[in-house]
Motif scaffolding. Structure first.
Motif, PDB file in Angstrom:
ATOM      1  N   SER A  12      50.915  22.435  46.628  1.00  0.00           N
ATOM      2  CA  SER A  12      50.281  23.272  47.683  1.00  0.00           C
ATOM      3  C   SER A  12      49.368  22.690  48.259  1.00  0.00           C
ATOM      4  N   GLU A 101      40.738  26.971  39.458  1.00  0.00           N
ATOM      5  CA  GLU A 101      41.368  28.063  39.503  1.00  0.00           C
ATOM      6  C   GLU A 101      40.486  29.204  39.824  1.00  0.00           C
ATOM      7  N   GLU A 104      39.880  29.069  43.487  1.00  0.00           N
ATOM      8  CA  GLU A 104      41.046  29.420  44.588  1.00  0.00           C
ATOM      9  C   GLU A 104      41.733  30.798  44.004  1.00  0.00           C
ATOM     10  N   ASP A 105      41.364  31.437  43.124  1.00  0.00           N
ATOM     11  CA  ASP A 105      41.869  32.848  42.631  1.00  0.00           C
ATOM     12  C   ASP A 105      40.820  33.757  43.618  1.00  0.00           C
ATOM     13  N   ASP A 108      42.090  33.302  47.314  1.00  0.00           N
ATOM     14  CA  ASP A 108      43.254  33.899  47.308  1.00  0.00           C
ATOM     15  C   ASP A 108      43.366  35.363  47.578  1.00  0.00           C
ATOM     16  N   LYS A 125      39.344  34.937  56.980  1.00  0.00           N
ATOM     17  CA  LYS A 125      39.138  33.546  56.261  1.00  0.00           C
ATOM     18  C   LYS A 125      39.907  32.458  57.250  1.00  0.00           C
ATOM     19  N   THR A 137      36.975  25.482  53.920  1.00  0.00           N
ATOM     20  CA  THR A 137      37.383  27.034  53.948  1.00  0.00           C
ATOM     21  C   THR A 137      35.938  28.051  54.236  1.00  0.00           C
TER      22      THR A 137
END
Length: 201
Positions: A12, A101, A104-105, A108, A125, A137
């Motif tokens: 990814s 994680e 990123e969670d 997301d 975003k 980001t």
């Protein structure tokens, strides 16, 4: 199972990094305070003119309280307070110890993650690259009714967010502050300090 997740994450990252476009940020030193070095994060940066750093002891006390309330929160390492227009801050956070994680969670599912109390009317975003950083980001959070805006930037290295910078201010001042914030973002760069030890002959 964990190996499959790691492989999927790496794939990814590779796919995403190939799609990230560079953002052209205008740098104007006259809009900024002198450069600051953070040795632990190995970065150098400048905050907008008129912003002054609060004491490290005060910042550390806030960081301890935040980490006690949530061990997976970002570690606040510097706070800058605006001395010109008031009620505006810039904050630097260390994210190196946070699991990949967790960050990123949250990103997301950014609208629910960053808007649990419905304090923002809109959150956008964006992902871009600039200078030393191949992935940054951006979360742009706005509430026009309360006249607040939060611009949050996550800076990545080796596929993981290493640190973040927040710009929090009155939304009605956005157009005036935009060139200052853009210059501040453009100033962020990697800084590798070389230490040479002289041995006795």
């Amino acid at each position: 199972m964990r190996a499959n997740k790691i492989i999927l994450a790496l794939v990814s990252i590779i796919i995403l990094s190939s799609c990230i476009r560079e953002r052209s940020l205008r740098y104007d030193a006259s809009l900024l305070e002198p450069e600051v070095q953070n040795v632990e994060l190995m970065i150098a940066y400048q905050v907008p003119a008129g912003y002054k750093m609060l004491s490290q002891s005060f910042t550390d006390s806030i960081a301890r309280a935040e980490l006690a309330a949530n061990p997976f929160s970002e570690k606040r390492v510097a706070i800058y307070l605006d001395t010109l227009i008031g009620n505006s801050t810039v904050c630097l956070y260390d994210m190196r110890s946070l699991p990949y994680e967790k960050t990123e969670d949250r990103l997301d599912f950014f609208f629910s993650s960053y808007n649990a109390n419905n304090q923002w009317e809109n959150i956008e975003k964006n992902i871009f690259s600039h200078g030393d950083f191949k992935k940054i980001t951006e979360l742009d959070m706005v509430n026009t009714s309360t006249d607040r805006r939060l611009l949050k930037y996550y800076f990545y290295e080796d596929g993981k967010a290493q640190f973040s910078i927040d710009y929090y201010f009155r939304n009605s001042y956005y157009n005036d502050l935009k060139p200052y914030i853009e210059s501040s973002l453009a100033s962020v760069k990697k800084s590798h300090e070389i230490i040479i030890e002289l041995l006795d002959q």
